[in-house]
Write a protein that holds these residues in place. Structure first.
Motif, PDB file in Angstrom:
ATOM      1  N   SER A  55       0.838  -1.229   0.000  1.00 55.85           N
ATOM      2  CA  SER A  55       0.000   0.000   0.000  1.00 55.85           C
ATOM      3  C   SER A  55       0.861   1.263   0.000  1.00 55.85           C
ATOM      4  CB  SER A  55      -0.935   0.026   1.202  1.00 55.85           C
ATOM      5  OG  SER A  55      -1.525  -1.206   1.413  1.00 55.85           O
ATOM      6  N   GLN A  56       1.788   1.330  -0.914  1.00 50.29           N
ATOM      7  CA  GLN A  56       2.703   2.471  -0.890  1.00 50.29           C
ATOM      8  C   GLN A  56       2.125   3.671  -1.638  1.00 50.29           C
ATOM      9  OE1 GLN A  56       6.146   0.482  -2.469  1.00 50.29           O
ATOM     10  NE2 GLN A  56       6.916  -0.046  -0.439  1.00 50.29           N
ATOM     11  N   ASN A  57       2.110   4.821  -0.958  1.00 52.17           N
ATOM     12  CA  ASN A  57       1.757   6.096  -1.569  1.00 52.17           C
ATOM     13  C   ASN A  57       2.796   7.085  -1.079  1.00 52.17           C
ATOM     14  OD1 ASN A  57      -1.038   4.767  -0.468  1.00 52.17           O
ATOM     15  ND2 ASN A  57      -1.200   5.473  -2.570  1.00 52.17           N
ATOM     16  N   PHE A  58       3.484   7.737  -1.998  1.00 47.52           N
ATOM     17  CA  PHE A  58       4.610   8.568  -1.570  1.00 47.52           C
ATOM     18  C   PHE A  58       4.235  10.047  -1.530  1.00 47.52           C
ATOM     19  CE2 PHE A  58       6.616   4.961  -3.989  1.00 47.52           C
ATOM     20  CZ  PHE A  58       6.913   4.233  -2.838  1.00 47.52           C
ATOM     21  N   LEU A  59       4.889  10.738  -0.604  1.00 47.25           N
ATOM     22  CA  LEU A  59       4.738  12.188  -0.514  1.00 47.25           C
ATOM     23  C   LEU A  59       5.942  12.818  -1.183  1.00 47.25           C
ATOM     24  CD1 LEU A  59       3.587  12.851   3.152  1.00 47.25           C
ATOM     25  CD2 LEU A  59       2.425  13.604   1.066  1.00 47.25           C
ATOM     26  N   LEU A  60       5.723  13.622  -2.193  1.00 41.02           N
ATOM     27  CA  LEU A  60       6.864  14.255  -2.864  1.00 41.02           C
ATOM     28  C   LEU A  60       6.964  15.734  -2.511  1.00 41.02           C
ATOM     29  CD1 LEU A  60       6.663  12.647  -6.448  1.00 41.02           C
ATOM     30  CD2 LEU A  60       7.525  11.695  -4.320  1.00 41.02           C
ATOM     31  N   VAL A  94       8.867   5.482  11.037  1.00 43.39           N
ATOM     32  CA  VAL A  94       8.448   4.172  10.540  1.00 43.39           C
ATOM     33  C   VAL A  94       7.967   4.322   9.100  1.00 43.39           C
ATOM     34  CG1 VAL A  94       7.965   3.120  12.763  1.00 43.39           C
ATOM     35  CG2 VAL A  94       6.201   4.453  11.690  1.00 43.39           C
ATOM     36  N   GLY A  95       8.443   3.417   8.261  1.00 42.80           N
ATOM     37  CA  GLY A  95       8.061   3.449   6.856  1.00 42.80           C
ATOM     38  C   GLY A  95       8.559   4.682   6.124  1.00 42.80           C
ATOM     39  N   PRO A  96       9.872   4.952   6.144  1.00 43.74           N
ATOM     40  CA  PRO A  96      10.378   6.163   5.472  1.00 43.74           C
ATOM     41  C   PRO A  96      10.272   6.118   3.953  1.00 43.74           C
ATOM     42  CG  PRO A  96      12.204   4.819   6.261  1.00 43.74           C
ATOM     43  CD  PRO A  96      10.949   4.201   6.815  1.00 43.74           C
ATOM     44  N   VAL A 152      12.861   2.602  10.248  1.00 45.62           N
ATOM     45  CA  VAL A 152      12.434   1.198  10.159  1.00 45.62           C
ATOM     46  C   VAL A 152      11.598   1.043   8.895  1.00 45.62           C
ATOM     47  CG1 VAL A 152      11.250  -0.715  11.311  1.00 45.62           C
ATOM     48  CG2 VAL A 152      12.365   1.055  12.691  1.00 45.62           C
ATOM     49  N   GLU A 153      12.162   0.374   7.907  1.00 46.71           N
ATOM     50  CA  GLU A 153      11.499   0.246   6.606  1.00 46.71           C
ATOM     51  C   GLU A 153      11.485  -1.221   6.182  1.00 46.71           C
ATOM     52  OE1 GLU A 153       9.810   2.245   4.146  1.00 46.71           O
ATOM     53  OE2 GLU A 153       9.625   0.188   3.423  1.00 46.71           O
ATOM     54  N   LYS A 154      10.288  -1.672   5.775  1.00 51.60           N
ATOM     55  CA  LYS A 154      10.128  -3.085   5.419  1.00 51.60           C
ATOM     56  C   LYS A 154      10.660  -3.395   4.022  1.00 51.60           C
ATOM     57  CE  LYS A 154       6.428  -6.505   5.689  1.00 51.60           C
ATOM     58  NZ  LYS A 154       5.025  -6.691   5.996  1.00 51.60           N
ATOM     59  N   GLY A 186      13.109  -3.924   8.243  1.00 49.97           N
ATOM     60  CA  GLY A 186      12.281  -4.897   8.969  1.00 49.97           C
ATOM     61  C   GLY A 186      10.862  -4.395   9.120  1.00 49.97           C
ATOM     62  N   ASP A 187      10.101  -5.203   9.831  1.00 53.37           N
ATOM     63  CA  ASP A 187       8.673  -4.938  10.003  1.00 53.37           C
ATOM     64  C   ASP A 187       8.435  -4.246  11.342  1.00 53.37           C
ATOM     65  OD1 ASP A 187       5.944  -5.075  10.358  1.00 53.37           O
ATOM     66  OD2 ASP A 187       5.762  -7.082   9.495  1.00 53.37           O
ATOM     67  N   ILE A 188       7.842  -3.074  11.316  1.00 54.45           N
ATOM     68  CA  ILE A 188       7.619  -2.321  12.565  1.00 54.45           C
ATOM     69  C   ILE A 188       6.696  -3.074  13.507  1.00 54.45           C
ATOM     70  CG2 ILE A 188       5.699  -0.935  11.625  1.00 54.45           C
ATOM     71  CD1 ILE A 188       8.396   0.289  14.099  1.00 54.45           C
ATOM     72  N   GLY A 223       5.391   8.643  11.562  1.00 49.54           N
ATOM     73  CA  GLY A 223       5.239   7.716  10.437  1.00 49.54           C
ATOM     74  C   GLY A 223       4.059   8.013   9.538  1.00 49.54           C
ATOM     75  N   ASN A 224       4.327   7.886   8.254  1.00 48.82           N
ATOM     76  CA  ASN A 224       3.265   7.880   7.252  1.00 48.82           C
ATOM     77  C   ASN A 224       3.218   6.454   6.731  1.00 48.82           C
ATOM     78  OD1 ASN A 224       1.450   8.385   5.157  1.00 48.82           O
ATOM     79  ND2 ASN A 224       3.089   9.063   3.771  1.00 48.82           N
ATOM     80  N   LEU A 225       2.427   5.646   7.429  1.00 53.63           N
ATOM     81  CA  LEU A 225       2.380   4.215   7.121  1.00 53.63           C
ATOM     82  C   LEU A 225       1.196   3.886   6.236  1.00 53.63           C
ATOM     83  CD1 LEU A 225       3.254   2.771  10.590  1.00 53.63           C
ATOM     84  CD2 LEU A 225       4.431   2.214   8.479  1.00 53.63           C
TER      85      LEU A 225
HETATM   86  N1  SAM Z   1       7.116   7.805   4.317  1.00 55.48           N
HETATM   87  C1  SAM Z   1       7.069   7.709   2.866  1.00 55.48           C
HETATM   88  C2  SAM Z   1       6.331   8.888   2.297  1.00 55.48           C
HETATM   89  O1  SAM Z   1       5.602   9.535   3.068  1.00 55.48           O
HETATM   90  O2  SAM Z   1       6.476   9.148   1.110  1.00 55.48           O
HETATM   91  C3  SAM Z   1       6.428   6.398   2.417  1.00 55.48           C
HETATM   92  C4  SAM Z   1       4.989   6.255   2.801  1.00 55.48           C
HETATM   93  S1  SAM Z   1       4.211   4.775   2.253  1.00 55.48           S
HETATM   94  C5  SAM Z   1       2.523   5.197   2.538  1.00 55.48           C
HETATM   95  C6  SAM Z   1       4.463   3.637   3.571  1.00 55.48           C
HETATM   96  C7  SAM Z   1       5.857   3.097   3.760  1.00 55.48           C
HETATM   97  O3  SAM Z   1       5.819   2.171   4.842  1.00 55.48           O
HETATM   98  C8  SAM Z   1       6.390   2.334   2.569  1.00 55.48           C
HETATM   99  O4  SAM Z   1       7.718   2.710   2.346  1.00 55.48           O
HETATM  100  C9  SAM Z   1       6.303   0.860   2.985  1.00 55.48           C
HETATM  101  O5  SAM Z   1       7.273   0.039   2.379  1.00 55.48           O
HETATM  102  C10 SAM Z   1       6.534   0.991   4.481  1.00 55.48           C
HETATM  103  N2  SAM Z   1       5.951  -0.115   5.253  1.00 55.48           N
HETATM  104  C11 SAM Z   1       4.806  -0.795   5.005  1.00 55.48           C
HETATM  105  N3  SAM Z   1       4.565  -1.706   5.954  1.00 55.48           N
HETATM  106  C12 SAM Z   1       5.583  -1.596   6.839  1.00 55.48           C
HETATM  107  C13 SAM Z   1       5.917  -2.287   8.040  1.00 55.48           C
HETATM  108  N4  SAM Z   1       5.126  -3.241   8.514  1.00 55.48           N
HETATM  109  N5  SAM Z   1       7.048  -1.950   8.692  1.00 55.48           N
HETATM  110  C14 SAM Z   1       7.859  -0.970   8.214  1.00 55.48           C
HETATM  111  N6  SAM Z   1       7.597  -0.287   7.079  1.00 55.48           N
HETATM  112  C15 SAM Z   1       6.475  -0.586   6.402  1.00 55.48           C
END
Ligand code: SAM
Length: 343
Positions: free
Chosen positions: A32-37, A60-62, A82-84, A108-110, A138-140
């Motif tokens: 479910s990746q959506n990036f902020l640019l 979390v989830g950078p 922490v990035e999966k 790894g997984d948060i 985090g923006n997860l």
């Molecule tokens: N932070 C970035 C941004 O704002 O552009 C990316 C946001 S994206 C919605 C979510 C991020 O969380 C992705 O990079 C994804 O791979 C990572 N992610 C998803 N599940 C995760 C988990 N369980 N643990 C760590 N990172 C996770």
């Protein structure tokens, strides 16, 4: 490296958009990746966390690192990422090199990441003190943010993981509709289990909405930014699992009288008798509805339930849906309006 008065200035770096193209980083639906640019939106999210200078931050989830850049500019002493998804390692390593302070990257997984020992011990503050200079940001993905906050609320209740350091604050994004539920007061349509669980252990504040159009790719919904500060004392000062069980029962028939919902805590043979006793002891009218109950009223129901358990200890494991195997992990509290089903 230039430490401007307003924070750290990073050396010239490729834009996040360029990095996504360069490394062919296409958003994965699976994660479910959506990036902020847009760096202004990232700065705005990070501003919600408050001053970070000299602090320790866990993001979390950078992903490709756009919020990470905003965090670095606010000059914390240390940053943990922490990035999966391992595909982001090169872009995050680039930030690691550019940062004037240590940036640790954990792939790894948060959900399975224990923060009990990851921050410097000199940040530890007694629970009764102001929150420590440790921040979770985090923006997860939506599918992770809700189970994660429930897991973290459980950790707050037990003062484990990051909360060994004191009342560590969190700045997290959710699907806007879920963010509204987190902060939802009584008497509103969106009041639900998630509202009660979050508000019992934290002060919660909905800070602002990010339109879905700002993300790449664009999600179907808007995003809400919520700030959490753990309470000094929870309003219902009972173990998480008891509160969770009672609150789950209260919201299982949202539109019906509370007598029916509370009854689900007890087997059919004792249902009416114990549900009446529970509400009588709690001094809550049997005709109230769950979304009308204040936290102190819910607290009184929890206490009445624990007093009944003293008389009927075997009821502790009773589950009216016969799903006694349900665990915290299975139940992220993300249900929409629950069905008004009979048992
Ligand atoms: N932070 C970035 C941004 O704002 O552009 C990316 C946001 S994206 C919605 C979510 C991020 O969380 C992705 O990079 C994804 O791979 C990572 N992610 C998803 N599940 C995760 C988990 N369980 N643990 C760590 N990172 C996770």
């Amino acid at each position: 490296m230039n430490f401007a008065k307003s924070g750290v200035r990073l050396p010239p770096l490729p834009s996040i958009g360029d990095l996504l193209r360069l490394y062919r980083l296409r958003a994965l639906k699976r994660l479910s990746q959506n990036f902020l640019l847009d760096s202004r939106v990232c700065d705005k999210i990070v501003k919600v966390a408050g001053p970070l200078e000299g602090g320790h931050v866990c993001e979390v989830g950078p992903g490709p690192g756009s919020i990470t850049r905003s965090i670095i500019r606010k000059s914390p002493a240390k940053l943990l990422l922490v990035e999966k998804d391992p595909r982001f390692t090169p872009t995050l390593e680039m930030l690691q090199e550019a940062s004037p302070f240590p940036v640790q990257l954990v792939q790894g997984d948060i959900m399975n990441f224990d923060m009990a020992d990851v921050f410097d011990k000199d940040h530890v503050r007694p629970w009764s003190d102001r929150p420590p200079n440790v921040h979770l940001i985090g923006n997860l993905p939506f599918s992770v943010a809700t189970p994660l906050i429930i897991r973290w609320i459980y950790a707050i209740s037990e003062r484990t993981s990051a909360w060994k350091y004191g009342r560590v604050k969190m700045t997290l994004t959710f699907q806007a509709e879920v963010a509204e539920r987190v902060v939802s007061p009584i008497m509103t349509r969106s009041r639900c289990r998630l509202s009660v669980m979050c508000q019992n252990w934290c002060h919660v504040e909905y800070r602002f909405t990010i339109p879905g159009s700002v993300f790449v790719p664009k999600p179907d919904v808007d995003v809400g930014v919520v700030h959490f500060v753990p309470r000094l004392v929870p309003i219902i000062d009972l173990p998480f699992k008891i509160v969770e069980k009672v609150v789950r029962s209260l919201f299982c028939y949202r539109q019906k009288y509370i007598l029916k919902s509370v009854g689900t805590l007890f087997p059919v043979a004792l249902r009416e008798k114990l549900a009446l006793r529970c509400l009588e002891e709690a001094e809550v009218p049997t005709t109230a509805r769950s979304f009308q109950l204040t936290l102190p009223e819910i607290g009184r129901i929890c206490y009445a339930y624990t007093s009944i358990l003293r008389d009927y200890p075997k009821l502790e494991t009773y589950n009216h849906r016969l799903r006694s195997d349900v665990t915290l992990e299975d139940d992220p509290l993300i249900e929409r309006e629950p069905p008004e089903s009979e048992d």
